[in-house]
Design a protein around this motif. Structure first.
Motif: not given
Length: 320
Positions: A29-31, A226, A33, A181-186, A203
């Motif tokens: 879940y790490c957000p 968030s 970048s 939170e949703w991110s590009e990496t998770n 997010n």
């Protein structure tokens, strides 16, 4: 109940010192970048740090009253924690509040090195050990940090299993839950687990708040949404930076961005009060209302720019 660090965060008065992107854990879940993840570089807010002056300048620009040290895993670079904490305390005084995050349970040697430098330590036990948190090394690390005079917080994302922390609450000063939170990496890991965004504007992951309802009945538990991070924390920090860095002709918005007009004037320099403009690479930057009100007096390409303060990211460009 809010810690001093969270109070300063609400005011936008905490500088974020990202001390390393390296980490021995692989939390799904790490957000962080892709730009920073695994990278050893140091960042003060959005400025890559190349010298101590970069850190101090960034703190001064936003009139920082404190600093949050994060990563990656800061304890992988303990010397950096000590160096930057001492630099900030010696420059701005002991009242400059420093808190830090860690995903490990450090021993007494590591924690002793932080005495007098780090005011609050925030433990982030990885999700896979939550069911066994009381048998892990974290309870001992929490007690050691408190004995050494630090405030102690557990800060975790809103995931199923928060009830496992209830036996630890009485030993903590604070317990913070960050909305997942949703991110590009998770994003890929989120989809594999059947999660989705709550809406198209934030997010936040749908349903993440529901997992927190029971434990939030405890007075030490603080919920950080968030929406708060996006619309309040960042905005207040930008306002502080804008107040210190905006040029006389820039308008500061309620969101902490700055607005100004731009004229690409060609060969003939326009007649404008020198105190109300700045010439940069063949264009004149000025108050947006001067540009729009005296539209016909200034031939050339014209547009209004909204951007983050201190020459930050451009938010919008509006042709005039």
């Amino acid at each position: 109940m809010l810690s001093r660090a969270c109070q300063l965060c609400h005011e936008g008065a905490k500088m974020v010192l990202f001390i390393t992107g390296q980490c021995n854990r692989t939390c799904w879940y790490c957000p962080i970048s892709s730009e920073r993840k695994g990278n050893s570089a140091v960042w003060a807010n959005d400025r890559e740090v190349r010298s101590d002056d970069d850190v101090l300048d960034e703190a001064r620009i936003m009139s920082a009253l404190g600093t949050g040290i994060t990563g990656g895993e800061p304890f992988l670079v303990l010397d950096r924690i000590v160096h930057y904490s001492r630099l900030l305390k010696e420059t701005f005084g002991n009242d400059h509040h420093i808190h830090m995050y860690t995903g490990i349970a450090p021993g007494e040697r590591e924690l002793t090195a932080l005495v007098g430098l780090v005011d609050e330590i925030r433990f982030h036990p990885p999700h896979e050990i939550w069911p066994h948190i009381m048998e892990s090394r974290f309870p001992d690390a929490i007690r050691t940090a408190k004995r050494l005079g630090m405030e102690v917080t557990i800060e975790v994302p809103s995931l199923p299993g928060l009830e496992y922390f209830e036996p630890l609450l009485d030993e903590l000063d604070f317990f913070n839950i960050n909305e997942l939170e949703w991110s590009e990496t998770n994003a890929g890991e989120m989809r594999q687990r059947g999660f989705d965004l709550e809406d198209c504007y934030h997010n936040a992951v749908g349903g993440a708040e529901e997992w927190t309802r029971e434990i939030r009945r405890h007075e030490k538990v603080h919920w950080c949404s968030s929406t708060f991070k996006d619309s309040i924390q960042l905005r207040e920090r930008l306002k502080r930076i804008a107040a210190n860095t905006a040029r006389p002709f820039e308008e500061i918005t309620e969101d902490g961005t700055v607005i100004y007009g731009v004229l690409e004037y060609g060969d003939e320099m326009p007649e404008i009060d020198p105190d109300e403009m700045e010439v940069i690479d063949g264009r004149v930057e000025m108050a947006w209302w001067v540009l729009t009100e005296d539209f016909n007096d200034h031939p050339g390409k014209k547009y209004v720019v909204e951007r983050f303060p201190n020459n930050g990211m451009v938010v919008e460009v509006i042709p005039v």
